[in-house]
Design a protein around this motif. Structure first.
Motif, PDB file in Angstrom:
ATOM      1  N   GLY A  29       9.108  47.018  51.163  1.00  0.00           N
ATOM      2  CA  GLY A  29       8.216  47.638  50.182  1.00  0.00           C
ATOM      3  C   GLY A  29       7.839  46.584  49.140  1.00  0.00           C
ATOM      4  N   ASP A  56       4.851  46.707  53.157  1.00  0.00           N
ATOM      5  CA  ASP A  56       4.434  48.069  52.853  1.00  0.00           C
ATOM      6  C   ASP A  56       4.048  48.081  51.377  1.00  0.00           C
ATOM      7  OD1 ASP A  56       4.024  50.752  52.983  1.00  0.00           O
ATOM      8  OD2 ASP A  56       6.122  51.280  52.679  1.00  0.00           O
ATOM      9  N   LEU A  58       3.073  48.998  47.735  1.00  0.00           N
ATOM     10  CA  LEU A  58       3.358  50.143  46.863  1.00  0.00           C
ATOM     11  C   LEU A  58       2.555  50.002  45.568  1.00  0.00           C
ATOM     12  CD1 LEU A  58       7.236  50.166  47.292  1.00  0.00           C
ATOM     13  CD2 LEU A  58       5.624  51.731  48.367  1.00  0.00           C
ATOM     14  N   ARG A 139       6.869  57.190  54.356  1.00  0.00           N
ATOM     15  CA  ARG A 139       6.989  55.728  54.388  1.00  0.00           C
ATOM     16  C   ARG A 139       7.923  55.305  55.517  1.00  0.00           C
ATOM     17  NH1 ARG A 139       9.459  52.734  49.953  1.00  0.00           N
ATOM     18  NH2 ARG A 139       8.985  51.012  51.330  1.00  0.00           N
ATOM     19  N   THR A 143       7.133  52.657  58.329  1.00  0.00           N
ATOM     20  CA  THR A 143       7.606  51.291  58.104  1.00  0.00           C
ATOM     21  C   THR A 143       8.690  50.884  59.085  1.00  0.00           C
ATOM     22  OG1 THR A 143       9.181  52.077  56.489  1.00  0.00           O
ATOM     23  CG2 THR A 143       7.121  51.244  55.625  1.00  0.00           C
ATOM     24  N   ALA A 174      14.418  51.934  53.659  1.00  0.00           N
ATOM     25  CA  ALA A 174      13.060  51.908  53.087  1.00  0.00           C
ATOM     26  C   ALA A 174      13.111  51.834  51.565  1.00  0.00           C
ATOM     27  CB  ALA A 174      12.281  53.131  53.535  1.00  0.00           C
TER      28      ALA A 174
END
Lengths: 611, 166
Positions: A29, A56, A58, A139, A143, A174
C-alpha cells in the motif's frame, strides 16, 4: 460486512496465522506526499504522479510536510559545469549527514501524525464511526497474489474455507504493508549546452514504512477508532535518494523542420522531465528496496503466481534462491539460477488462486526446481561487448523489456583513431603532390602534421532466442555510417607572409557512406550475465562512397584559394575527382594500413556482459 | 586339521554372508517431523508434516503416508504459535507387532482415504529445505482422525474411546 462477522473471521483466521512464510508477496500500500525543506519547497503536483501497478495506491489526507532542515545536496549538471571544481560537485553527502537529516524528517513525520493518516488511508473510518473493513477486504482481494490465496486454501472444515474468509486472512498483510513516499521536487531550472536547450531538475525522495498496526493474534487493529488520531504511530525511513535529469530540444532544428516536428514547449519539457525523474525513482525502488520486490515460489515448468497485477513485463529478471541447511545447522538462502519473463500471466483483479501463470525462462547455468524462492531483482538491461573482427569491436546494447523475449537495440562502434601513415605516393600525386614537389626549393616546409580519422557507427535491433539456457542465436539488422576524413596542416611558409596549406574543414572526407547490415550472432553463456558471441554478417553500402578532399591555401589565416586534391589539374586548379575506383586505388596506394570500411561478409567475436 | 580349519573358515564366511542377506531393510522407512498446525473441525487433525526425499517430488509422495503413520504411531506434537494442543497416538500396538497388516494398509493405498494435502499441495519456498542427500519439505496435511480411529478400533489396534472423553 458487519464488524462482528469480521472479528469472528479474524479469530478463525488467527488460528491459521503463519501458515505460510514471509516468502510471499502482496502489493504494498502506498501513499505519496510532498515534503518541503527550509531551502527547497516542493512543486510536484501529487495528482499528476502515476504509480506503477506494482503498488496499491492509497489516498492519504496529507498534501505537504514541512521539515525544519535543509534539503539533500545534489548538484545539477549546469551547476557542476559552472563551479570552479567540477569534481567536487560529484561528491555525495556523508552518511552521517544523510542519517541526521533522515532522523529529523522522521521525527517531523511522526509528530505530524502522518503515520496515523497513512493507517487511515489503509483502513478508513466509515460514516458509522467504525473502521471500514469492507474497504480492506476489497483491497485484500485485489492486492493479494495467487500464491497467498493458494497457501490459505487449506482444508479446515473438511471443505475449503470460503474465498472471502481466505482473503480476510490477507488483510493483515494488506494493512501492515503500508508505505509513504515523500517527494521534494523544486522548480526546474533552464538548461543549455553546445547542442541543446531545455530544463533541468532534481528530485529527492524518502520512503517511510509505517509500523505494523494489525495483529490477528491480538484480535485485529491495535488502535481503536476513537484513539487512532491521537496515538503515536511509528515509522522508519527505509531508503532515501536524489535524482537529476534534463529534458531538452536540439538547437539545430533543421531536421525537425524538414520532418514538420515542432520543438517541445516549456510545458512539454517540464512534463517530460517530471516523467523521467519519476521513472528513475520507480526503477530504483524495484531494484534496491527489498520490500518492493515481488517474490513467490516457483511452480513446475518455471511458472509463477505473479503477473500483470504485479506489473511484470517480458524479460523482467528474477533470481532463484534455495533454502539450504548449512553444516552449522542454519538455514541459508543460496542463489541458484537467473530467469527472465517469457510470457506474462494476466492476473488482474480478484486473486482466485487459479489465475494465469507467468512463464519464465532460464538464462545461463544453475538449477531451477519447483518450490524454490523467486525474487524479482531487476537489472539495468545494459550490455557491453568488446571483441575483435571486421564487424566491430565495441557494442552497447539495451534490452527492450515488455515487447518480446530477448529483444534488444544496440549501437556498434568501430573507431580508428590516431595517425595514419602516408606513403611517398601520397606526396607525389594530386595537388598535395604539387605542393610537395615544390618543397623546400620554394620555401615550403612540408609539415606532415596531419592525420586521418575513421569511424563506423551503426544502430540496430536483435532478438535473442535460446535453444537451451546457455546457448542462443540472435539475428540482427542495423544501419549506419562509415566515414574517414583527413585533417591538419600540410605545409607552411613564413618567408614573407604566414602562409599555410591545410586540409579543408568542410570537405575533408575521403570516404563517407551509409550502409545496412544483417547477420546472426551465436552466443554461449559463460555465466548468468557474461557470454561469448560469434557474429557473422553481410553489409552493403546503400549510398555514398569514396570522395576527393579539398586543400585550402591561406595567408595570415585568410583563405586565398582552395582546390580538390586528386582531380585533374585545370587552369583554375584541380577538379573534383569522383571516379570511385580511381579514388579507392589512390588512397589504398597512398595510405598505409587504410582502415577498411565494413562491406561484404564480416565477422567478429565478442565478450558480452550485461548489467 | 588344516583342511578342517579352511572348511570352518568357509562355513563362517558363508554364515556371515547369509546373515547379511537376511537382515533386509523394512519395506518402507518412515522419516518425518509432525506437528499440529491449527485447529481443524472435529474429527480432523490439521498437521504440518516435514517429509524427506531424494527429490522434492519424492518428499511430496511420502508426506501423506508419513502423516498417517505419525497420527497412528507417534501422535501429534503441540504448537503454541498455532494454539493447538498435542494429540496422542491412535494405535496401542506397534507397527512391528502387526507388520503384515500395516504393510498391506500402506502399500495398498488404503491409508489415502484418511488424508488429504491442504493448500492444493502448494508449498511456501521457506518450507522446502535442501539437506545433504535430498530435501526436507513441509506440507500442510489434514488427517481424518476420527475415521482413522474407528478403523483401527475395528481392527483391534486401538482402544475404544470413552464417549465422555474429550
Amino acid at each position: 460486512m458487519k464488524l462482528s462477522h469480521f472479528l469472528l473471521s479474524i479469530i478463525f483466521c488467527s488460528q491459521i496465522n503463519n501458515l505460510y512464510s514471509q516468502d510471499t508477496y502482496i502489493r504494498p500500500g502506498l501513499s505519496i506526499i510532498n515534503i518541503d525543506f527550509n531551502d527547497s519547497k516542493s512543486n510536484l503536483n501529487i495528482q499528476s504522479v502515476e504509480s506503477p501497478k506494482n503498488f496499491d495506491f492509497l489516498n492519504i489526507n496529507v498534501s505537504n510536510l514541512s521539515v525544519e532542515t535543509s534539503s539533500p545536496k545534489k548538484k545539477l549538471l549546469s551547476e557542476i559545469a559552472k563551479s570552479e571544481n567540477p569534481l567536487a560537485g560529484l561528491k555525495g553527502e556523508s552518511k552521517s549527514s544523510i542519517a541526521e537529516r533522515n532522523n529529523k524528517i522522521l521525527e517531523t513525520f511522526i509528530s505530524n501524525k502522518v503515520s496515523n493518516k497513512a493507517v487511515l488511508a489503509a483502513v478508513p473510518i466509515g460514516e458509522d464511526g467504525n473502521y471500514n473493513f469492507q474497504f480492506v477486504l476489497d483491497r485484500g482481494v485485489n492486492t493479494a497474489s495467487d500464491q497467498d490465496v493458494n497457501l490459505t486454501s487449506q482444508d479446515m472444515m473438511g471443505d475449503k474455507g470460503s474465498l472471502q474468509d481466505r482473503f480476510l486472512y490477507l488483510t493483515e498483510k494488506a494493512i501492515n504493508s503500508n508505505y509513504v513516499i515523500a517527494f521534494n521536487m523544486p522548480n526546474f531550472l533552464s538548461y543549455s549546452d553546445e547542442t541543446s536547450y531545455g530544463l533541468e531538475g532534481v528530485i529527492h525522495y524518502f520512503v517511510f514504512k509505517i509500523d505494523n498496526v494489525y495483529d490477528a493474534d491480538s484480535g485485529g487493529l491495535i488502535y481503536a477508532e476513537s484513539e487512532i488520531n491521537n496515538s503515536q504511530i511509528g515509522a522508519k525511513v527505509i531508503t532515501s535518494k536524489s535524482f537529476t535529469s534534463t529534458s531538452t530540444n536540439s538547437k539545430d532544428q533543421s531536421l525537425n523542420k524538414k520532418l514538420g516536428i515542432l520543438p517541445k514547449s516549456n510545458e512539454e519539457l517540464a512534463s517530460e522531465l517530471q516523467n523521467l525523474l519519476m521513472q528513475k525513482i520507480w526503477e530504483y525502488n524495484l531494484r534496491e528496496v527489498d520490500e518492493f520486490k515481488p517474490k513467490t515460489t516457483l511452480k513446475p515448468k518455471n511458472k509463477i503466481n505473479l503477473g500483470t497485477k504485479e506489473d511484470l513485463k517480458i524479460d523482467n529478471r528474477f533470481q532463484l534462491y534455495e533454502n539450504v541447511l548449512s553444516k552449522s545447522g542454519e538455514i541459508v538462502k543460496k542463489k541458484r539460477a537467473m530467469l527472465r519473463v517469457k510470457k506474462v500471466g494476466v492476473n488482474d483483479g480478484l486473486a482466485s488462486g487459479d489465475s494465469d501463470l507467468t512463464k519464465l525462462y532460464k538464462i545461463g547455468y544453475g538449477k531451477s526446481q519447483e518450490g524454490m524462492l523467486v525474487v524479482q531483482e531487476e537489472d539495468k538491461g545494459i550490455g557491453v561487448s568488446v571483441g575483435y573482427g571486421t564487424l566491430s569491436w565495441l557494442r552497447l546494447d539495451y534490452r527492450l523489456k515488455g515487447i518480446t523475449p530477448g529483444l534488444m537495440t544496440f549501437i556498434d562502434v568501430h573507431p580508428y583513431p590516431g595517425k595514419v601513415e602516408f606513403t611517398d605516393y601520397f606526396y607525389e600525386n594530386g595537388l598535395l603532390g604539387s605542393v610537395a614537389s615544390a618543397g623546400s626549393s620554394a620555401g615550403w616546409d612540408i609539415s606532415d602534421d596531419f592525420s586521418a580519422f575513421g569511424f563506423n557507427l551503426s544502430l540496430g535491433f536483435e532478438k535473442q532466442t535460446y535453444f537451451s539456457s546457455a546457448l542462443y542465436i540472435s539475428p540482427f539488422v542495423s544501419g549506419g555510417i562509415s566515414n574517414y576524413s583527413i585533417s591538419g596542416q600540410i605545409a607552411s611558409r613564413t618567408v614573407i607572409f604566414d602562409e599555410k596549406i591545410e586540409w579543408s574543414d568542410e570537405e575533408s572526407d575521403i570516404y563517407n557512406a551509409y550502409f545496412v547490415t544483417g547477420g546472426l550472432r551465436v552466443g554461449l553463456q559463460l555465466t548468468n550475465t557474461a557470454s561469448i558471441n560469434l557474429s557473422i554478417a553481410q553489409s552493403a553500402v546503400v549510398s555514398g562512397g569514396w570522395k576527393d578532399a579539398k586543400i585550402v591555401y591561406s595567408i595570415d589565416d585568410e583563405v586565398i584559394a582552395d582546390g580538390w586534391n586528386i582531380g585533374d589539374p585545370t587552369g583554375e586548379g584541380f577538379s573534383e575527382e569522383s571516379d570511385q575506383e580511381y579514388i579507392d586505388a589512390f588512397y589504398n596506394t597512398s595510405i598505409d594500413q587504410l582502415p577498411t570500411a565494413p562491406a561484404g561478409l564480416l565477422y567478429n567475436i565478442m565478450l558480452r556482459y550485461e548489467f | 586339521m588344516k583342511t578342517k580349519l579352511i572348511l570352518l573358515s568357509f562355513l563362517m564366511c558363508g554364515l556371515l554372508f547369509f546373515q547379511s542377506c537376511s537382515s533386509s531393510k523394512p519395506a518402507t522407512s518412515y522419516n518425518y517431523e509432525l506437528s499440529c498446525n491449527g485447529v481443524g473441525v472435529e474429527g480432523v487433525y490439521l498437521v504440518k508434516c516435514y517429509s524427506y526425499g531424494s527429490t522434492f517430488e519424492k518428499a511430496r509422495q511420502n508426506v501423506k503416508k508419513d502423516a498417517v503413520h505419525g497420527v497412528l504411531f507417534k501422535g501429534v506434537s503441540a504448537n503454541s504459535i498455532k494454539k493447538c494442543k498435542a494429540q496422542s497416538k491412535i494405535c496401542n500396538v506397534t507397527y512391528a507387532e502387526n507388520k503384515e497388516w500395516f504393510d498391506n494398509f500402506f502399500s495398498s493405498g488404503q491409508y489415502l482415504q484418511y488424508v488429504t494435502l491442504s493448500n492444493d499441495g502448494n508449498v511456501s519456498s521457506s518450507d522446502r529445505i535442501k539437506i545433504k542427500g535430498g530435501y526436507k519439505v513441509g506440507f500442510t496435511v489434514s488427517v481424518k482422525s476420527d475415521e482413522l480411529r474407528k478403523r483401527m478400533e475395528k481392527e483391534g489396534f486401538a482402544k475404544k474411546m470413552n464417549v465422555f472423553d474429550n
